[in-house]
Write a protein that holds these residues in place. Structure first.
Motif, short mmCIF file in Angstrom:
data_model
loop_
_atom_site.label_atom_id
_atom_site.label_comp_id
_atom_site.label_asym_id
_atom_site.label_seq_id
_atom_site.Cartn_x
_atom_site.Cartn_y
_atom_site.Cartn_z
N ALA A 23 11.47 -32.21 -11.68
CA ALA A 23 11.32 -33.58 -12.19
C ALA A 23 12.23 -33.76 -13.39
N ASP A 24 13.38 -33.11 -13.33
CA ASP A 24 14.30 -33.19 -14.46
C ASP A 24 15.07 -34.50 -14.44
N GLU A 25 15.26 -35.05 -13.27
CA GLU A 25 15.90 -36.36 -13.08
C GLU A 25 16.88 -36.76 -14.19
N SER A 26 17.99 -36.06 -14.24
CA SER A 26 18.96 -36.37 -15.29
C SER A 26 20.31 -36.81 -14.75
N GLU A 27 20.43 -36.85 -13.44
CA GLU A 27 21.70 -37.29 -12.87
C GLU A 27 21.90 -38.76 -13.23
N ASN A 38 11.61 -27.89 -5.29
CA ASN A 38 11.80 -29.15 -4.60
C ASN A 38 11.71 -30.31 -5.56
N ASN A 39 12.38 -31.35 -5.17
CA ASN A 39 12.41 -32.57 -5.95
C ASN A 39 11.07 -33.30 -5.87
N VAL A 40 10.80 -34.14 -6.84
CA VAL A 40 9.56 -34.93 -6.90
C VAL A 40 9.37 -35.74 -5.61
C1 LIG Z 1 24.01 -30.09 -12.10
C2 LIG Z 1 22.86 -30.35 -11.18
C3 LIG Z 1 21.83 -31.18 -11.57
C4 LIG Z 1 20.76 -31.41 -10.74
N1 LIG Z 1 19.76 -32.21 -11.18
C5 LIG Z 1 18.69 -32.41 -10.38
C6 LIG Z 1 17.60 -33.21 -10.81
O1 LIG Z 1 17.62 -33.74 -11.92
N2 LIG Z 1 16.54 -33.37 -9.99
C7 LIG Z 1 16.50 -32.76 -8.78
O2 LIG Z 1 15.51 -32.93 -8.09
N3 LIG Z 1 17.51 -32.01 -8.33
C8 LIG Z 1 18.60 -31.80 -9.10
N4 LIG Z 1 19.60 -31.00 -8.65
C9 LIG Z 1 19.48 -30.37 -7.34
C10 LIG Z 1 18.70 -29.08 -7.46
O3 LIG Z 1 19.58 -28.02 -7.77
C11 LIG Z 1 18.00 -28.69 -6.18
O4 LIG Z 1 18.91 -28.73 -5.15
C12 LIG Z 1 16.85 -29.58 -5.88
O5 LIG Z 1 15.95 -29.64 -6.93
C13 LIG Z 1 16.14 -29.07 -4.67
O6 LIG Z 1 15.12 -29.92 -4.30
P1 LIG Z 1 15.17 -30.73 -2.95
O7 LIG Z 1 15.59 -29.75 -1.90
O8 LIG Z 1 13.83 -31.22 -2.80
O9 LIG Z 1 16.19 -31.77 -3.14
C14 LIG Z 1 20.70 -30.79 -9.48
C15 LIG Z 1 21.75 -29.98 -9.09
C16 LIG Z 1 22.81 -29.76 -9.92
C17 LIG Z 1 23.92 -28.88 -9.47
#
Ligand SMILES: Cc1cc2nc3c(=O)[nH]c(=O)nc-3n(C[C@H](O)[C@H](O)[C@H](O)COP(=O)(O)O)c2cc1C
Ligand code: SF4
Ligand code: SF4
Ligand code: FES
Ligand code: FES
Lengths: 224, 809, 434
Positions: C79-83, C205-207
Motif C-alpha cells: 500500500a505504498d502507492e507512490s507512483e 500483492n497490491n491493495v
Molecule cells: C520503483 C517501483 C515502485 C513500485 N511501487 C509500487 C507501489 O507503490 N504499489 C504497488 O502495489 N506496487 C508497486 N510496485 C510494484 C511492486 O514491485 C510489485 O510488483 C507489486 O507490489 C506486486 O503486487 P501485484 O502483483 O499485486 O501488482 C513498484 C515497483 C517498482 C519497481
C-alpha cells in the motif's frame, strides 16, 4: 535550475545533504557510538513503552525502527541525536543504524524543524496544474510562522491537484489564495480548509456515489 | 553442521568448456578459468552479494537481461558470454556512470597504482567521458577516525566498508546516510569509527576513499615490496603481508588464510607495526653499569655480562614469553637444562598443569580447528573474551552464528562482546569457574533446571559437533573437569568437534611443545620436574634461585603476584632479559638486556592454538644492533660453555623437529605460507598419550555471582586487546592504549555513588589502584572487573578475590 | 459493466463492519473458509487476475509459487502507492478497508500464512488510521486472530507505516523497509515467494489485487475471467489526473478504449486544448500521443504499443505544456527517489538531472540530445531494480517523440542565455573548478 530550487525544502548542505557532518571530520574526542548502555541512557518512560509496544508487533524487533523513529520524532520534534540514541537504547541497536535508516526516508528530520508541516506536492500532475507557484506562495505565507514548508513528491492525491498535506491533512485543489488561509487555520488551531479536505471528497466514478453522502463533490463534477 | 559437499559441474564461458564447483559464483568460476570479469562490490568475505555496482554483468544464454555474475551461481550446462558487444556496452556504461561523480584526482591519490577503479577504467572503460556537468564536492580528506581518513568524493558507494562494519564486525557504526546520489559513508552524529577491526575497511575500499592515516603518502606502489609474515601480537596468529620500503615496515595488510584469519586483521595487528621503528624500541644491547644505569653496550660486553649466568649453575630460573618462536623456546630449554643444570623453566602465566592432563588436553584428536568454529552445531566460549584474547576469532564466531546458524553459548565471569549473539550467556562469580564446571558436569548427567542445565542440554542435544573455546586462565582444577566434560560429550570422536585453547601468549602452544615447561621436555616428554613461574618467584625472593633469564617477559607486567615478583627481581643477583621495550620490571631490574626482534625480522616457526605450524620470515633487516634470537641464545650458551650447534635458523628448526616426535618429517617448505596442522599429520600418533581424567563423584554446586559482601566486590580480571607494549609505543595507536577501566554493575555504582567515567580507587589489604569507572549493564551486581597487562595500576598487584571500590576524592 | 470494488463506495459507514456486512461483506470469507485452500488458489488462477501494482504478474501463479506446508510465511500488502499519478488504493482503503482485510484473510488462508502486513506509505495518515481501526474491529469480530470463525486458520495483521520513499513500493525494497532497514531493493533471485520477509517465503500483492479477492471468490474465478479481455481480465481501478476536466478514480472494465476513459469518463482537456501526450500507467510508463487514444486500455495492447498499463494511472498532458517541462519533472522525481544502491540508476538519474539543468541554462546544443538518449539506453536493463528503467523509458520516449520540440527548446534556452551576461556559465565553471 528551475525556480523551485531556490528555496530548499529542507535545510540542506552544499552538496545537498540533509545530514550535518558531511563536510566535517568526526570529533575525535567523542567515544565510538556503540549500542547505548541502558544504565547510562535515560529514556522518557512513555516513549520507551510506545517503542516496546511497536517492537512486540513484529517477529524481529528491528522492524519497529521506522515506527519507533516516528514516535521519537513526535516526542522530540525531530530525530535529534539524543532522540536517536534513546530509540537505539530501547531497541538495542546502534545509533548509527537508526541514523542510516532515518536519513533514507523523507519524513524524518535530522535537523531541528518548525512544529507544523506543510508538504506541497510539486510532482507532475500538480505542477502541470500550477504547483510550483503555489509552493512559492506557501513559503511566503509561512514566513515567520512555526511552519515548515517542503516541496514533496507525488502525495497520491493528484485528483485534487495542486494539493498539499497540512500536518497530514490532504487539501486541494488549492489556489494561490489558499496558502494564507492555511496559515491562518494552523495558527488558530482549526481544521485546515475544511471545504477542500480530501477526506470529505466523493469518488469521481459516478457508480461509486450515493445520495446520502454529505461531503464534497469530486473535482470537475461540482455541478452534478 | 556438516560442511557442504562439493560437486563439479561443467559450463561454457566464451565458447570454452570449463569446470567449476557447483554453487560457485560465476565471477569466481570465470576467474578460475582465466576469464576476467571486472567487479567492485563483490567480496564473498562480506557475505551475500549485493549486486550494487553492476560492473560484473554478463550474458547468460536463455536469460533475456544481462545478469550479475557475482550473484549467479554456476549451473551445469550454463552458457555464458563475457565478450559480446552487449556486455562490453554495459561495462563501458557502468564505468562512465561511476566516473560521473568521481574526481579523477589520481595524481594526488594514495591509492594510485593499486586502485581497482583505475585498473577497471583502463581495462573496461571507453577511455573518454561525456560528462561535463559539475560533480559533487566534499571537503576532503577528513578524519573518520584517528586511523582512517575519508575522501568522500572518491567513494563509489560500493557498500564494502559498511557491509564490513555491519555484517562482519557487526559493530554497526559505519553507515550509509541519505539516499540516491546524496548517499555518503558516515557515522552517527560525528562520532569516530573506532572499533577493534576498523582498519579492514581500508583494505576493502576499491578506491582511494578510505586511506590509512599512518600510511598515507608514505610510499607509492612501485616503491614498495610485500613480504609475507605472521602477526605475533596474540595467539590468533593472523597471516599478514608487510609492506616494506627501504627495510622499513610501512603498512600491514592481511594475507588471507581461511584456516587462520579469513582475511581480516584487528587494528592492533594492522597498526602496531609502528612499534618496529620508534625510538622507544631497544636496538642495542644494554648493560647495567656500576652506577646502576642501563647503558648501551657492545654485543661482546653484553654476552660476557650475561655469561655470568654460568656461575649460577642449578640456580637459574627462566621464563619464556609468548612471542618467542618454537626454536627460541627449544634452545632456551637446552640452555637451561644442558648448560645451566636447571629445570626451572616456565612459559605459563597461570600455574602448572599436571603433565598427563596437559597431554590429554593437547591430544590431536581433541583439537578443534578454527574452521570448526564456523561449522559446529554449538560453540561454547568458556572463560575467555575472544575479542580481547584472540580478536580475529571473535569474527569467526560471529560468522558461524550469522552464516551457518551455529548455536553460541558463553560462560564467563565478565560480560562478553558476543553476548548479543549467544543463545545462552551464563555468568559465574569471579573465581568460581571450578564450581561452575562441576555444576555443568553434574548437569550433563542429572536432570534439573536452570541455566547450567540449559547449557548442558544444548551441549548434549544440540548436535554432536561441539567446539569449546577455553581461556588459558582457567585454573588447573577446572581443566580436569573440562577434560571430563569433553569425554562425556565425545568431542575426541568427532572430526568437527573439540577443544580450542586460547592461550595467554601468542605462541604459547609452540613454546610448550618445544619444552619450555617445568614438567615437560620437548614434545611433552617426561623430564626432571622444575619449578614453575610462581615457584620461581618465591624461590628467587627467598634467595634459592639467584639468577633470572627472562625471554620476552616482564613479570611485573605479564604475570600475577606482583609483590612477590618485585621482591624476586630485587633479590636476584643477575637478571638477563630479551626485550623490545623497557617496560617497568626490565627497566628497573635487568642487568643485561638483549634487543629483541620484531616478528617482521624473525625467522622461525610458531604454532597456532589449533596446532598449525606457521613460518615467520625475514621481511626487513634487523634495525640497529638487533640480532636473531636463536643466534643470541647460541652465543649465550657458548659463554656458559655449551655449544648448541646452531649456525642458522634452519639448523635450529631441524633440531626442534628431531626433538619433537610429533613434528617428525616436517620441513619448512611444507609449512610454507599457509602452515601445516601437525595434529592432522601421521606423526601426530607420536604424541604421548594423556592420562584419562580421573572419574570423581560430582555434585551440584552454586557458582553464580553473589552480591557485595560488607561493601566488598569480587574482582575478576581481563586483559584488553589494547594492553600491550607495542600498542603503547605505536604513535597511531596512542589514542587507544589500555588503562585501568574498572567495570562496575549499575547497582553497585549507584550504591557507591560512583559516576560513569569518574576516577575510583580499588583497594585490597592496603594496596590501592586508581582507575576510571565504567558502568556496564551486564556486569553482575557484586562483581567488578579490572584490567591487567597495562603499564600502570594493573590488577596484577591484587592477590585476593575481594576488593573495595571507592570514589576518588 | 459491473462495478466490483467501487459500487456505491461512498456509502457512509462502509468503513465499519456493520455496514460492510449488511452489504454482503465477509460472506466471501465465510465461503472461502469452507473451501480447501488449494481450491482458492485455483479460483485465483482461473480468474486470470494480474497484479494491480505495476508489474501485472498473474496473482494465482505467484500464490502457487509459495512453498506449501507449515513454516514462517508472510503476506505483505503493498500500500505504498507512490507512483506519480496513482491514488486508487487510497480511495479503496479509506472508504472500504474491510474489502482489503477480507481479501488478505482469504489469501492467507489459501496460502497457509499466519502473519500479514499492510505496508502503507507514511503520508497516508488518514488511511492508515482507518485501517488500524478496521483491523481492531475485525479482530474484535473474530475475523482476525486465532482460529478465525472456527476454521482453525489464524492471522495476525499489522498495519505498518512507511516514512516517505518511493522505492519502498518496489517489493524487495518494501521488504527491507519492513524489516526496519533502508528501503534498498534486493537482488533477485531469490524472489520473495521463496525468500522474502525475514528470509521466509513471502507473497507481495497490491491493495487492489488483494481487494479483488473477495469478489473473485464470490463470483467464481471463471466468471470473473469473463470480464475484460482475454489477457487482461476483470475490472481495474484507474486514477486519471492532469489536464482533464474530471480527474479522479474510476473503475473500468479492462479493454475499453483509452479515449473513452480520457474523454468519455474524464471529459478530456479543457475546451480548446488537445492531448499532447499521456502516461498510460504512471510516470514510469513511456508516453503515448493523441494518435494512440484509441488503443484498448489493457495490459497487452499497451505493452505492444511500447508502453505499459502499470498501476493504471493515466496522466494527461495537454498542449499548453512543453515536453521539456514534463521531462524535467519526471527526471527530478526519479533522481530524488533513486535509492542509490546501484550505479546506473544512481548516477544515471543524477546525471540526467544535471543534464537537463544544463539545457535549461542554455549550455547545451541539440546534439546533446543524442547523449541524453544514449544515457537512457545505458540505464535500461543494467540496474538492480527497475526504478532506473522507470525514468529512462519515459524520458527516452519523450526524447524520441518530441525531438523537434526539444531542439527548439535548446535553441531558445541558448538565446535566453545569450541575452543575459554569461554569469551562469561562469558559475558553472567556478563550480567545476572548485
Ligand atoms: C520503483 C517501483 C515502485 C513500485 N511501487 C509500487 C507501489 O507503490 N504499489 C504497488 O502495489 N506496487 C508497486 N510496485 C510494484 C511492486 O514491485 C510489485 O510488483 C507489486 O507490489 C506486486 O503486487 P501485484 O502483483 O499485486 O501488482 C513498484 C515497483 C517498482 C519497481
Ligand atoms: S568508502 Fe570505499 S569501500 Fe566504502 S562504499 Fe565508498 S568506495 Fe566502497
Ligand atoms: S535501480 Fe535505482 S532504485 Fe533500483 S536498486 Fe538501483 S539505485 Fe536503487
Ligand atoms: S502529483 Fe501531486 S499528488 Fe500526485
Ligand atoms: S560485482 Fe556484481 S554487481 Fe558489483
Amino acid at each position: 535550475m528551475s525556480s523551485i530550487d531556490r528555496r530548499p525544502p529542507v535545510r540542506r548542505y552544499e552538496h545537498g545533504s540533509r545530514v550535518p557532518g558531511w563536510d566535517e571530520a568526526v570529533d575525535l574526542t567523542k567515544p565510538p557510538a556503540t549500542v547505548p548502555d541502558p544504565a547510562l541512557t535515560p529514556v522518557p518512560e512513555e516513549l520507551r513503552a510506545a517503542i516496546e509496544a511497536e517492537m512486540a508487533k513484529y517477529p524481529d524487533r528491528k522492524s519497529a525502527s521506522i515506527p519507533a523513529l516516528h514516535l521519537a520524532q513526535r516526542h522530540h520534534g525531530w530525530c535529534s541525536p539524543e532522540a536517536i540514541k534513546q530509540v537505539a537504547c530501547v531497541m538495542r541497536l546502534t545509533p548509527a543504524y537508526l541514523t542510516s535508516v532515518a536519513s533514507f526516508y523523507d519524513m524524518f528530520y535530522l535537523q531541528p524543524k518548525p512544529k507544523h508541516d506543510v508538504y506541497v506536492c510539486t510532482n507532475i500532475t500538480c505542477s502541470l496544474l500550477g504547483a510550483d507557484e503555489l509552493y512559492e506562495r506557501m513559503c511566503e505565507a509561512a514566513e515567520g510562522h512555526d511552519i515548515s514548508v517542503r516541496g514533496f513528491e507525488c502525495l497520491g492525491a493528484c485528483d485534487i491537484g495542486p494539493m498539499a498535506s497540512v500536518d497530514g491533512e490532504y487539501v486541494g485543489p488549492l489556489n494561490l489564495d489558499d496558502p494564507k488561509l492555511i496559515v491562518e487555520d494552523i495558527e488558530a488551531g482549526r481544521p485546515v480548509l475544511e471545504h477542500k479536505q480530501l477526506r470529505r471528497r466523493a469518488v469521481a466514478d459516478a457508480k461509486g456515489r450515493v445520495d446520502d453522502f454529505d461531503g464534497i463533490a469530486p473535482v470537475g463534477q461540482e455541478g452534478n | 553442521m556438516p560442511r557442504p559437499e562439493q560437486k563439479i559441474i561443467k559450463l561454457t564461458i566464451d565458447g570454452r568448456e570449463v569446470e567449476a564447483v557447483q554453487g560457485t559464483m560465476l565471477v569466481d568460476a570465470a576467474k578460475a578459468a582465466d576469464v576476467e570479469i571486472p567487479y567492485f562490490c563483490y567480496e564473498p568475505k562480506l557475505g551475500q552479494p549485493v549486486g550494487a555496482c553492476r560492473m560484473c554483468l554478463v550474458e547468460i544464454e536463455g536469460i533475456p537481461k544481462l545478469q550479475t555474475s557475482c550473484s549467479t551461481p554456476v549451473r551445469d550446462g550454463m552458457v555464458v558470454n563475457t565478450q559480446v558487444q552487449r556486455v562490453k556496452d554495459a561495462q563501458n556504461s557502468v564505468v562512465e556512470f561511476l566516473l560521473v561523480n568521481h574526481p579523477l584526482d589520481c595524481p594526488v591519490c594514495d591509492k594510485g597504482g593499486e586502485c581497482p577503479l583505475q585498473d577497471i577504467t583502463f581495462g573496461w572503460g571507453k577511455g573518454r567521458s561525456r560528462v561535463i556537468e559539475p560533480k559533487r564536492h566534499f571537503v576532503k580528506p577528513l578524519a573518520l577516525s584517528p586511523l582512517i581518513a575519508i575522501d568522500r568524493e572518491r567513494c563509489i558507494l560500493c557498500y564494502r566498508c559498511v557491509r564490513f562494519s555491519q555484517e562482519v564486525a557487526e559493530d554497526w557504526q559505519l553507515i550509509f546516510t541519505e539516499r540516491g546520489s546524496h548517499t555518503f559513508v558516515g557515522t552517527h552524529d560525528g562520532h569516530p569509527y573506532v572499533a577493534p577491526f576498523s582498519g579492514n575497511i581500508i583494505e576493502l575500499c576499491p578506491v582511494g576513499a578510505l586511506t590509512s592515516q599512518p600510511y598515507r603518502f608514505r610510499a607509492r606502489p612501485w616503491d614498495i615490496e610485500g613480504a609475507g609474515g605472521v602477526c605475533t601480537l596474540c595467539p590468533a596468529q593472523c597471516n599478514v603481508e608487510f609492506t616494506v620500503r627501504d627495510d622499513k615496515v610501512l603498512r600491514v595488510l592481511s594475507r588471507e588464510n581461511p584456516g587462520v584469519d579469513d582475511g581480516w586483521l584487528c587494528d592492533k595487528g594492522r597498526f602496531a607495526y609502528q612499534a618496529i621503528h620508534v625510538d622507544e624500541r631497544i636496538t642495542t644491547p644494554l648493560v647495567r653499569d656500576g652506577s646502576g644505569e642501563l647503558r648501551p653496550a657492545s654485543w661482546e660486553e653484553a654476552i660476557t655480562a650475561a655469561g655470568a649466568l654460568g656461575q649460577h649453575q642449578g640456580s637459574v630460573g627462566a621464563l619464556v614469553g609468548g612471542q618467542a618462536s618454537n626454536e627460541e623456546a627449544f634452545l632456551i630449554g637446552r640452555l637451561l637444562r644442558e648448560g645451566l643444570a636447571s629445570a626451572d623453566i616456565d612459559s605459563r602465566p597461570h600455574g602448572t598443569v599436571e603433565l598427563g592432563l596437559t597431554r590429554a588436553l593437547a591430544a590431536p584428536k581433541l583439537q578443534a580447528t578454527v574452521q570448526d568454529i564456523e561449522f559446529a552445531h554449538t560453540v561454547l566460549v568458556l572463560g575467555t573474551e575472544p575479542l580481547d584474547d584472540a580478536p580475529i576469532l571473535d569474527l569467526r564466531i560471529r560468522k558461524g552464528v550469522r552464516r551457518h546458524g551455529v548455536k553460541l553459548a558463553i560462560a564467563s565471569a565478565r560480560p562478553s562482546a558476543l553476548d548479543p549473539n549467544a543463545q545462552l550467556s551464563i555468568r559465574y562469580a569471579p573465581g568460581a569457574v571450578v564450581e561452575f564446571l562441576s555444576g555443568l558436569e553434574w548437569a550433563l548427567t542429572a536432570p534439573g533446571s536452570g541455566e547450567t542445565h540449559e547449557l548442558a542440554q544444548l551441549l548434549r542435544d544440540g548436535g554432536e559437533d561441539v567446539v569449546i573455546l577455553w581461556g588459558e586462565s582457567l585454573p588447573p582444577a577446572a581443566l580436569a573437569i573440562l577434560l571430563r566434560i569433553a569425554e562425556k560429550l565425545g568431542l575426541a570422536e568427532r572430526e568437527g568437534a573439540g577443544l580450542l585453547e586460547i592461550p595467554a601468549g601468542a605462541n604459547a602452544r609452540g613454546i610448550r611443545e618445544a619444552g619450555a615447561l617445568p614438567n615437560a621436555g620437548p614434545g611433552y616428554a617426561d623430564t626432571t620436574t622444575g619449578r614453575d613461574a610462581a615457584e620461581i618467584a618465591a624461590a628467587t625472593a627467598a634467595g634459592d634461585i639467584r639468577a633470572l633469564y627472562l625471554f620476552g617477559v616482564d613479570p611485573l607486567r605479564d604475570l600475577g603476584a606482583r609483590a612477590e615478583w618485585q621482591a624476586a627481581l630485587a633479590r636476584a643477583e643477575l637478571v638477563v632479559a630479551h626485550a623490545g621495550v623497557l617496560t617497568e620490571g626490565i627497566a628497573a631490574h635487568a642487568d643485561v638486556v638483549f634487543p629483541a626482534e620484531s616478528s617482521a625480522e624473525k625467522e622461525g616457526t610458531i604454532v597456532h592454538p589449533d596446532g598449525r605450524l606457521q613460518r615467520l620470515r625475514v621481511a626487513i633487516k634487523h634495525p640497529g644492533q638487533v640480532r636473531a634470537g636463536w643466534q643470541v641464545i647460541g652465543e649465550l650458551a657458548k659463554a656458559v660453555g655449551l655449544d648448541l650447534h646452531v649456525l642458522t635458523a634452519g639448523m635450529a628448526f631441524k633440531q626442534l623437529v628431531a626433538a619433537v616426535p610429533f613434528y617428525a618429517g616436517l620441513t619448512l617448505e611444507q609449512i610454507g605460507g599457509r602452515g601445516v596442522r601437525w595434529p592432522e599429520t601421521e606423526a601426530a600418533a607420536a604424541m604421548p598419550a594423556g592420562t584419562p581424567a580421573a572419574q570423581v563423584a560430582v555434585t551440584d554446586v552454586a557458582s553464580g555471582p553473589r552480591p557485595e559482601v560488607n561493601g566488598h566486590l569480587a574482582a575478576g580480571t581481563y586483559r584488553s586487546i589494547w594492553a600491550s607494549p607495542e600498542v603503547e609505543i605505536s604513535p597511531a595507536l596512542k589514542f587507544t592504549v589500555a588503562e585501568q577501566l574498572v567495570e562496575l554493575a549499575p547497582e553497585d555504582a549507584a550504591r557507591l555513588g560512583i559516576e560513569h567515567g569518574s576516577t575510583v580507587q580499588v583497594a585490597q589489604n592496603g594496596t590501592r589502584l586508581s582507575g576510571r569507572a565504567v558502568i556496564r549493564t551486564g556486569v553482575p551486581a557484586g562483581s567488578v572487573f579490572l584490567a591487567t597487562g597495562i603499564a600502570k595500576d594493573s590488577a596484577n598487584a591484587l592477590d585476593e578475590l575481594m576488593v573495595e571500590v571507592v570514589k576518588s576524592r | 459493466m459491473p462495478h466490483l470494488l467501487f459500487d456505491r463506495i461512498d456509502e457512509p459507514g462502509l468503513n465499519t463492519i456493520p455496514v460492510y456486512e449488511r452489504r454482503g461483506g465477509y460472506s466471501a470469507l465465510r465461503k472461502a473458509l469452507q473451501m480447501p485452500p488449494e481450491a482458492i488458489v485455483e479460483e485465483l488462477s482461473q480468474s486470470g487476475i494480474r497484479g494491480r501494482g505495476g508489474a501485472g504478474f498473474k496473482m494465482g501463479q505467484k500464490a502457487s509459487f509459495l512453498p506449501k506446508g507449515e513454516m514462517a510465511k508472510y503476506l505483505t500488502c503493498n500500500a505504498d502507492e507512490s507512483e506519480p499519478g496513482t491514488f486508487k488504493d487510497r480511495e479503496l482503503m479509506q472508504k472500504s478497508p474491510h474489502t482489503l482485510i477480507e481479501g488478505i484473510i482469504i489469501t492467507t488462508y489459501a496460502t497457509g500464512i499466519h502473519h500479514a502486513f499492510i505496508y502503507i506509505r507514511g503520508e497516508y495518515q488518514l488511511q492508515a488510521d482507518i485501517l488500524d481501526a478496521a483491523v481492531a474491529e475485525a479482530e474484535a469480530a473474530g475475523y482476525l486472530g486465532e482460529n478465525i470463525l472456527g476454521s482453525g486458520h489464524s492471522l495476525k495483521l499489522v498495519v505498518h507505516r512507511g516514512a516517505g520513499a518511493y522505492i519502498c513500493g518496489e517489493e524487495t525494497g518494501l521488504l527491507d523497509s519492513l524489516e526496519g532497514k533502508r528501503g534498498n531493493p534486493r537482488l533477485k533471485p531469490p524472489f520473495p515467494a521463496i525468500e522474502g520477509l525475514y528470509a521466509g517465503p513471502t507473497l507481495v500483492n497490491n491493495v487492489e489485487t488483494l481487494g479483488t479477492v473477495p469478489t473473485i471468490i464470490n463470483m467464481g474465478g471463471a466468471d470473473y475471467a469473463k470480464i475484460g479481455t482475454e489477457g487482461s481480465t476483470g475490472t481495474k481501478l484507474i486514477s486519471v489526473s492532469g489536464d482533464v476536466q474530471r480527474p479522479g478514480n474510476y473503475e473500468i472494465e479492462l479493454g475499453i478504449s483509452s479515449r473513452e476513459i480520457i474523454y468519455g469518463l474524464c471529459g478530456g482537456p479543457k475546451p480548446g486544448r488537445t492531448v499532447k501526450m499521456w502516461f498510460p500507467g504512471g510516470s514510469s510508463s513511456p508516453v503515448l500521443l493523441e494518435q494512440d487514444l484509441d488503443l484498448s486500455y489493457d495490459f497487452d495492447t499497451l505493452a505492444k504499443a511500447g508502453s505499459m498499463l502499470g498501476s493504471g494511472a493515466i496522466i494527461v498532458v495537454d498542449d499548453s505544456h512543453s515536453a521539456f517541462e514534463v521531462m524535467q519533472k519526471v527526471v527530478k522525481f526519479y533522481a530524488h527517489e533513486s535509492c542509490g544502491k546501484c550505479v546506473p540508476c544512481r548516477e544515471g538519474t543524477n546525471w540526467t538531472n544535471k543534464f537537463l539543468a544544463r539545457i535549461e541554462a542554455g549550455e547545451s546544443t541539440p546534439m546533446d540530445l543524442d547523449i541524453l538518449a544514449s544515457v537512457q539506453s545505458q540505464i535500461i536493463g543494467n540496474c538492480l531494480c527497475v526504478l532506473g528503467d522507470a525514468m529512462a523509458m519515459p524520458v527516452g520516449s519523450i526524447v524520441a517523440k518530441f525531438r523537434d520540440e526539444l531542439e527548439a527548446e535548446i535553441e531558445a534556452a541558448r538565446e535566453r542565455a545569450n541575452a543575459l551576461p554569461l554569469t551562469d556559465t561562469e558559475d558553472l565553471l567556478a563550480l567545476s573548478a572548485h
